[in-house]
Design an enzyme around this catalytic site. Structure first.
Site, PDB file in Angstrom:
ATOM      1  N   LYS A 184      -5.446   3.102 -15.972  1.00 60.21           N
ATOM      2  CA  LYS A 184      -4.498   3.411 -14.902  1.00 60.21           C
ATOM      3  C   LYS A 184      -4.901   2.675 -13.629  1.00 60.21           C
ATOM      4  CE  LYS A 184      -7.056   7.581 -13.608  1.00 60.21           C
ATOM      5  NZ  LYS A 184      -6.991   9.032 -13.373  1.00 60.21           N
ATOM      6  N   ARG A 221      -5.521  21.819 -10.953  1.00 63.59           N
ATOM      7  CA  ARG A 221      -4.708  20.690 -10.516  1.00 63.59           C
ATOM      8  C   ARG A 221      -3.518  20.540 -11.453  1.00 63.59           C
ATOM      9  NH1 ARG A 221      -7.320  14.713 -10.358  1.00 63.59           N
ATOM     10  NH2 ARG A 221      -7.033  14.995 -12.614  1.00 63.59           N
ATOM     11  N   TYR A 260     -14.211  -7.197  16.574  1.00 66.23           N
ATOM     12  CA  TYR A 260     -13.300  -6.330  17.313  1.00 66.23           C
ATOM     13  C   TYR A 260     -14.030  -5.167  17.984  1.00 66.23           C
ATOM     14  CZ  TYR A 260      -9.142  -8.592  15.369  1.00 66.23           C
ATOM     15  OH  TYR A 260      -8.160  -9.487  15.056  1.00 66.23           O
ATOM     16  N   MET A 275      -8.936  -7.984   9.013  1.00 66.20           N
ATOM     17  CA  MET A 275      -8.013  -8.135   7.885  1.00 66.20           C
ATOM     18  C   MET A 275      -8.432  -9.244   6.926  1.00 66.20           C
ATOM     19  SD  MET A 275      -3.883  -8.750   7.894  1.00 66.20           S
ATOM     20  CE  MET A 275      -3.560  -7.238   8.793  1.00 66.20           C
TER      21      MET A 275
END
Length: 368
Positions: free
Chosen positions: A35, A131, A264, A312
């Site tokens: 998956k 769940r 940054y 990024m």
């Protein structure tokens, strides 16, 4: 010419990890869970490598299963979350998908479907994770209804999922096993002692750490990709081989004086005269933005820590102590010598998330 960021996928490591599972449970059917794009490794590619070895695959939903069929995969595929609408029963029959049933609505969809052939069903029991799954007191009625239906093959698999099999000190797994065994016993009493109830308990963590869970079917996920799900490794988990190596290269090198900041928001400031290398990878490629300064990378077999925030498209690393570092040098972000779980710890997450967030911008390259 091309950007140097890439994920190398080792076919031999993948096969090795599956054989580790087989060695632990030689009498079981070991289903491969692929998956979430095979945990970021590429679902069709991984399935193609494993198809000669495995009895079946597992995916989350029917869309993932259809992608495998369109990619040429023919082995049975279990829909681990079951079906989301009644029309999916017919699609499952047409494509040899197996259906996980974990509530009465899904059971009724199967029972009331107008289908030309029976479907294979797995019946999930909620033994404590809370769940998905039937409550234990619901199991007998729904199991018997499904078994009596011409829409369902007789060999229904009884299954559950563990919440804490990765935690060696937790009692949760033993408690869940006890609930499952009691539920199975009650069902066995309804069926008769000669009726066989095939079962599936073990996920990766349980397969590695709880031998008593290795029953008719095991569901191999995280360990298949060479990473340990355990909070305390054992001999078997230590033998796993990472299938993915995420690599890039240095695209810039500069000197930064003590007191100057990098990246940054100036979140990292040099405490000495420092050599900073910029690497062509960032959160746009799937490298975790939450990775802290100090997160290790590997250059020429030597560790170099992240310096400053992940952007990024790039990261910056401190290469002051790396001998003969130069432009174009390969940088390993995770792989055989740098476990993805270690990167996850520096990023306040788990290896599962790090792998499954790999971006489509990052090409995967098969190696032997």
């Amino acid at each position: 010419m091309a950007r140097p960021t890439k994920a190398l996928i080792s076919k031999s490591a993948l096969r090795h990890n599956y054989k580790v599972a087989q060695s632990l449970a030689p009498d079981s059917n070991n289903l491969a869970v692929i998956k979430a794009n095979a945990y970021g490794h590429g679902a069709v590619v991984i399935a193609s490598i494993l198809e000669p070895l495995v009895p079946a695959f597992g995916v989350a939903c029917i869309e993932e299963a259809i992608e495998l069929r369109q990619g040429g995969i023919s082995k049975p595929i279990l829909l681990l979350e079951g079906i989301f609408s009644s029309d999916e029963v017919e699609i499952a029959v047409a494509n040899n998908f197996w259906i996980m049933v974990d509530n009465s609505q899904q059971a009724n969809w199967v029972l009331n479907a107008k289908i030309s052939a029976p479907v294979k069903v797995w019946l999930k029991v909620d033994t404590g994770m809370h769940r998905l799954g039937l409550q234990p007191n619901q199991v007998n009625d729904i199991y018997l209804s499904l078994r009596a239906s011409e829409n369902v093959y007789d060999d229904i698999i009884l299954t559950t999922h563990f919440s804490s099999a990765d935690e060696h000190a937790s009692s949760a797994t033993s408690n869940q096993i006890a609930v499952f065994n009691q539920t199975k016993l009650q069902l066995q009493n309804c069926l008769g002692k000669n009726d066989v109830i095939p079962c599936s308990l073990a996920n990766s963590a349980a397969l590695l750490a709880f031998p008593e869970t290795r029953l008719n079917w095991n569901r191999l996920g995280f360990m298949l990709y060479g990473n340990s799900p355990l909070d305390q490794d054992n001999e078997a988990s230590k033998s796993l081989m990472p299938v993915m190596s995420l690599k890039s290269a240095i695209i810039s090198i500069r000197e930064v004086s003590a007191g100057q900041s990098v990246g940054y928001n100036q979140s990292w400031t040099a405490t000495r005269n420092t050599k900073i290398a910029t690497v062509a990878i960032g959160y746009g490629d799937g490298y975790p933005r939450s990775a802290k300064s100090g997160t290790p990378t590997l250059i020429n077999g030597q560790r170099a820590p992240l310096a400053g925030r992940v952007s990024m498209d790039m990261i910056t690393i401190d290469v002051t102590d790396i001998v003969d570092v130069k432009l174009g040098d390969d940088v390993i972000l995770w792989g055989a010598e740098l476990p993805v779980n270690e990167i996850a710890e520096f990023s306040d997450t788990i290896g599962y998330e790090v792998l499954t967030r790999l971006s489509s911008r990052t090409p995967s390259i098969l190696i032997d």
